[in-house]
Design an enzyme around this catalytic site. Structure first.
Site, PDB file in Angstrom:
ATOM      1  N   ASP A   1     -58.140 -59.951 -13.610  1.00  0.00           N
ATOM      2  CA  ASP A   1     -58.679 -60.545 -12.220  1.00  0.00           C
ATOM      3  C   ASP A   1     -57.567 -61.723 -11.897  1.00  0.00           C
ATOM      4  OD1 ASP A   1     -59.442 -62.336 -10.219  1.00  0.00           O
ATOM      5  OD2 ASP A   1     -61.433 -62.810 -11.129  1.00  0.00           O
TER       6      ASP A   1
ATOM      7  N   TYR B   1     -54.404 -64.966   5.986  1.00  0.00           N
ATOM      8  CA  TYR B   1     -53.826 -63.648   5.369  1.00  0.00           C
ATOM      9  C   TYR B   1     -52.314 -63.677   5.731  1.00  0.00           C
ATOM     10  CZ  TYR B   1     -52.657 -58.698   4.690  1.00  0.00           C
ATOM     11  OH  TYR B   1     -51.977 -57.442   4.254  1.00  0.00           O
TER      12      TYR B   1
ATOM     13  N   LYS C   1     -48.969 -63.506   3.456  1.00  0.00           N
ATOM     14  CA  LYS C   1     -47.854 -62.638   3.260  1.00  0.00           C
ATOM     15  C   LYS C   1     -46.535 -63.319   3.802  1.00  0.00           C
ATOM     16  CE  LYS C   1     -50.489 -59.159   1.678  1.00  0.00           C
ATOM     17  NZ  LYS C   1     -50.199 -58.482   0.587  1.00  0.00           N
TER      18      LYS C   1
END
Length: 252
Positions: free
Chosen positions: A63, A158, A162
């Protein structure tokens, strides 16, 4: 491909999508791939599928939101396969929701998986490479979302995760360059790719992904694999620091 034959490669997010496609190609070309993912059943199925190929696939359940899982995966690799020579940080998640309304728990999961897990992975990889005098290669799979605002308002943090990864990768490259290190590190940014990440994130249904309108173009995982393999095929002094791969017409 001779440049990766017998190389020890740690690959995150290897149970589906780009990661699974990469694992298949790398093992078929003779690499020893330690594949990390949370879904043990998928890893074991991939291991069985790749039996008899030129290389070998080693499933490693982890994980990536847990630092101890990442560190244990590296330790297991060194102890059972050997010191890592190539690392491909591919794992990533998307969680549907707007910035002003979404779940903080989901935001944290995205940032931890897409950014902090890579930071931990790179740090551990570089320490191992230096300890064993390995001129290694690290490829961080980013996204075109790191380079410009996305059209969707449901991606929330998101793109931020990135973008942070993109800047981090370049800063780490500069740090290694100042140390005269021969370890290469690259950022690879695909545009839209037809994988499960959008389904798991609640952005699209499986049916919609399979039946996209003709005016919506997306890459296949194999398109990304070809670019990664090209990067790995280059001689040691040739260093692609950043590569962007878009579907034709994306953003038009």
């Amino acid at each position: 491909m001779d440049s990766i034959k017998d190389k020890i490669i740690l690959l995150t997010g290897s149970s589906a999508g780009i990661g699974a496609a990469l694992a298949k190609r790398l093992v078929k070309d003779g690499a020893k791939v330690v594949g990390l993912a949370r879904r043990k059943d998928r890893l074991e199925a991939l291991q069985k599928e790749l039996e008899g190929e030129a290389g070998k696939f080693y499933p490693c359940q982890a994980d990536l939101m847990k630092e101890e899982d990442i560190l244990q995966a590296y330790k297991w690799t060194v102890d059972n396969v050997g010191p890592v020579e190539i690392v491909i940080n591919n794992a990533g998640v998307i969680r549907n929701g707007r910035l002003a309304e979404g779940s903080i728990e989901h935001f944290r999961e995205v940032m931890e998986t897409n950014f902090m897990a890579v930071v931990i992975s790179c740090k551990e990889a570089i320490q191992i490479m230096k300890a064993h005098n390995i001129d290694g290669y690290i490829i961080n799979i980013s996204s075109t979302a790191a380079h410009y605002p996305t059209m969707s308002d449901l991606l929330n943090v998101y793109p931020s995760s990135k973008h942070a990864l993109k800047i981090y990768t370049e800063n780490l490259r500069l740090e290694l360059a100042k140390q005269k290190s021969k370890i290469r590190i690259s950022s690879m940014s695909p545009g839209g790719v037809a994988t499960e990440i959008a389904i798991a994130g609640g952005l699209v249904t499986e049916e919609l992904l399979k039946n996209l309108p003709k005016d919506i173009r997306v890459l296949s995982p194999d398109d990304v694999v070809r670019c990664v393999m090209f990067m790995l095929s280059l001689p040691p002094l040739a260093h692609i620091t950043e590569l962007i791969l878009r579907p034709l017409g994306e953003g038009a």
